[in-house]
Design a protein around this motif. Sequence first.
Motif, PDB file in Angstrom:
ATOM      1  N   CYS A  40       0.985  -1.361  -0.042  1.00 58.13           N
ATOM      2  CA  CYS A  40       0.188   0.084   0.190  1.00 58.13           C
ATOM      3  C   CYS A  40       1.017   1.310   0.012  1.00 58.13           C
ATOM      4  O   CYS A  40       1.991   1.231   0.185  1.00 58.13           O
ATOM      5  CB  CYS A  40      -0.975  -0.087   1.286  1.00 58.13           C
ATOM      6  SG  CYS A  40      -1.955  -1.433   1.420  1.00 58.13           S
ATOM      7  N   PRO A  41       0.361   2.545  -0.198  1.00 59.23           N
ATOM      8  CA  PRO A  41       1.012   3.741   0.003  1.00 59.23           C
ATOM      9  C   PRO A  41       1.828   3.674   1.134  1.00 59.23           C
ATOM     10  O   PRO A  41       1.235   3.209   2.166  1.00 59.23           O
ATOM     11  CB  PRO A  41       0.027   4.839  -0.396  1.00 59.23           C
ATOM     12  CG  PRO A  41      -1.272   4.073  -1.089  1.00 59.23           C
ATOM     13  CD  PRO A  41      -1.080   2.754  -0.796  1.00 59.23           C
ATOM     14  N   THR A  42       2.862   4.198   1.156  1.00 55.57           N
ATOM     15  CA  THR A  42       3.667   4.366   2.306  1.00 55.57           C
ATOM     16  C   THR A  42       3.469   5.727   2.945  1.00 55.57           C
ATOM     17  O   THR A  42       2.618   6.503   2.332  1.00 55.57           O
ATOM     18  CB  THR A  42       5.159   4.315   2.197  1.00 55.57           C
ATOM     19  OG1 THR A  42       5.443   5.084   1.035  1.00 55.57           O
ATOM     20  CG2 THR A  42       5.701   2.885   1.759  1.00 55.57           C
ATOM     21  N   HIS A  43       4.324   6.066   4.127  1.00 56.74           N
ATOM     22  CA  HIS A  43       3.975   7.494   4.750  1.00 56.74           C
ATOM     23  C   HIS A  43       5.131   7.918   5.050  1.00 56.74           C
ATOM     24  O   HIS A  43       5.433   8.678   6.310  1.00 56.74           O
ATOM     25  CB  HIS A  43       3.138   7.345   5.984  1.00 56.74           C
ATOM     26  CG  HIS A  43       1.845   6.495   5.711  1.00 56.74           C
ATOM     27  ND1 HIS A  43       1.775   5.054   5.751  1.00 56.74           N
ATOM     28  CD2 HIS A  43       0.588   6.712   5.551  1.00 56.74           C
ATOM     29  CE1 HIS A  43       0.754   4.758   5.415  1.00 56.74           C
ATOM     30  NE2 HIS A  43      -0.219   5.852   5.257  1.00 56.74           N
ATOM     31  N   LEU A  44       6.051   8.085   4.382  1.00 55.04           N
ATOM     32  CA  LEU A  44       7.753   8.669   4.456  1.00 55.04           C
ATOM     33  C   LEU A  44       7.302  10.216   5.031  1.00 55.04           C
ATOM     34  O   LEU A  44       8.217  10.742   5.968  1.00 55.04           O
ATOM     35  CB  LEU A  44       8.453   8.691   3.408  1.00 55.04           C
ATOM     36  CG  LEU A  44       9.407   7.453   3.471  1.00 55.04           C
ATOM     37  CD1 LEU A  44       8.599   5.985   3.323  1.00 55.04           C
ATOM     38  CD2 LEU A  44      10.438   7.608   2.282  1.00 55.04           C
ATOM     39  N   ALA A  45       6.389  10.894   4.215  1.00 58.86           N
ATOM     40  CA  ALA A  45       6.129  12.332   4.621  1.00 58.86           C
ATOM     41  C   ALA A  45       5.798  12.493   5.970  1.00 58.86           C
ATOM     42  O   ALA A  45       6.004  13.479   6.856  1.00 58.86           O
ATOM     43  CB  ALA A  45       5.402  13.127   3.609  1.00 58.86           C
ATOM     44  N   ASN A  46       5.097  11.411   6.786  1.00 59.04           N
ATOM     45  CA  ASN A  46       4.767  11.630   8.037  1.00 59.04           C
ATOM     46  C   ASN A  46       5.561  10.903   9.038  1.00 59.04           C
ATOM     47  O   ASN A  46       5.088  10.485  10.056  1.00 59.04           O
ATOM     48  CB  ASN A  46       3.275  11.251   8.277  1.00 59.04           C
ATOM     49  CG  ASN A  46       2.475  11.604   9.442  1.00 59.04           C
ATOM     50  OD1 ASN A  46       2.739  12.803  10.053  1.00 59.04           O
ATOM     51  ND2 ASN A  46       1.776  10.418  10.183  1.00 59.04           N
ATOM     52  N   SER A  47       6.720  10.670   8.645  1.00 59.68           N
ATOM     53  CA  SER A  47       7.745   9.796   9.414  1.00 59.68           C
ATOM     54  C   SER A  47       8.970  10.586   9.714  1.00 59.68           C
ATOM     55  O   SER A  47       9.320  11.663   9.020  1.00 59.68           O
ATOM     56  CB  SER A  47       8.179   8.499   8.787  1.00 59.68           C
ATOM     57  OG  SER A  47       7.114   7.742   8.337  1.00 59.68           O
TER      58      SER A  47
END
Length: 402
Positions: free
Chosen positions: A112-119
């Motif tokens: 699924c889409p990842t969340h690097l921007a919120n990591s």
Amino acid sequence: MIAKAKAISHGINAIRYITGESQNKKHPEKIYRILDNLLPSQPDTMGIWNSMQLTLSRFQPIKNSVIRIELSPSAEHTQFFDTEDWQQLWQDFVAEFDKQVIIGKDGKVRSCPTHLANSKYTVWLHTESEGGVPHLHAAVCRMDEDGNINNDHNIHLRAQRAAERVAKKRGWTTAAQVRNSHIHQVNRDCMDALKSMQSWSWEAYKNALVRKGYTIHERKDGNGILRGYALVNKNTKYKASELGVGRNLMISKLPKTWEKLHYQSRVGTLNTTFKGTEQAPKPSVYANYTQYNTCRSGTVPYTLNYENQNYHFYIPEKVLDCFNDEFDYRIVANSQELTDMAVAIFVGLLETPNVATGGGGGGSQSDLPWRDKDEDDLQWARRCARAAGRLLGKKPKTGLKR
């Protein structure tokens, strides 16, 4: 531009390397902090690590808790970059990285889409001491601030695709374009290495490529038997299965490829072959062999010497296989001469003697001395083989028998 990504368990060591605190760096580099995300102001290595551990401790434990990323654009594209430009490049990459949905062959979602921007992450610019090639290193927490795990399934593909998309949007040369432009030269180098060998040997082939500047990665099984290999040139890796025509540079096919190449160099003159035959074919009036002068997919090179002139052809590989099967060198003493004549007739260098196609019923092309317009390559090749066999005759090999 290329990118690499991997989820790792030794996060603290990766961060030490990225920030320049590691004592194990082989070559000194100039290192600059580019960007921190959701971290305290200007933390050192332990500060970055402890902050990530704080996030991880709030949710479930993860073995590979850090994603290591390397982003390498071409030097000519970034020669005038300042810090803000590098920050924007990284953020563009993260946006493309996060939005991807990776689907498996069965049509199901594998990542699924990842969340690097919120990591939490830290990004640093490294400039190599030799050559000054700039590239970004980043360490990203696997868990975002809302407890979502950044999926690492096929994460290397996710990174490659993100880099390709960013490069295309910026009008840069992509890694795929560079690879495609170079792969023809890699193929030529491999074939030249095979041609230079007097006898087949993996070590000789490998050493010839090393002299051309390639690094060879061997893949062996548990018994130490070589099962595959890859070539590395600069930052680009080429698997053997991606090279050549019909995968003919794979380890299992290399001996046969070498044999085919060196068979051409042993071809004698057709004048000697035809001497003494009762119905020696004449040079074709049509000379319609120009269509075989160009290398195409599925063809192999073949050289004939006729009337003291060398003719270089590219004939379909399946046709040469047909001739090799028909005139098996293990049981036919004059297999080389038969194959030479069959090829000469096939490409139109010589006129075709009248030879029935067989099958009992005759038909529109039963005894045609030319190629019928509806006849495919293999049908035509079989008629050429029969013509050569009738003109020269198959001579069985003789020797001691049990």
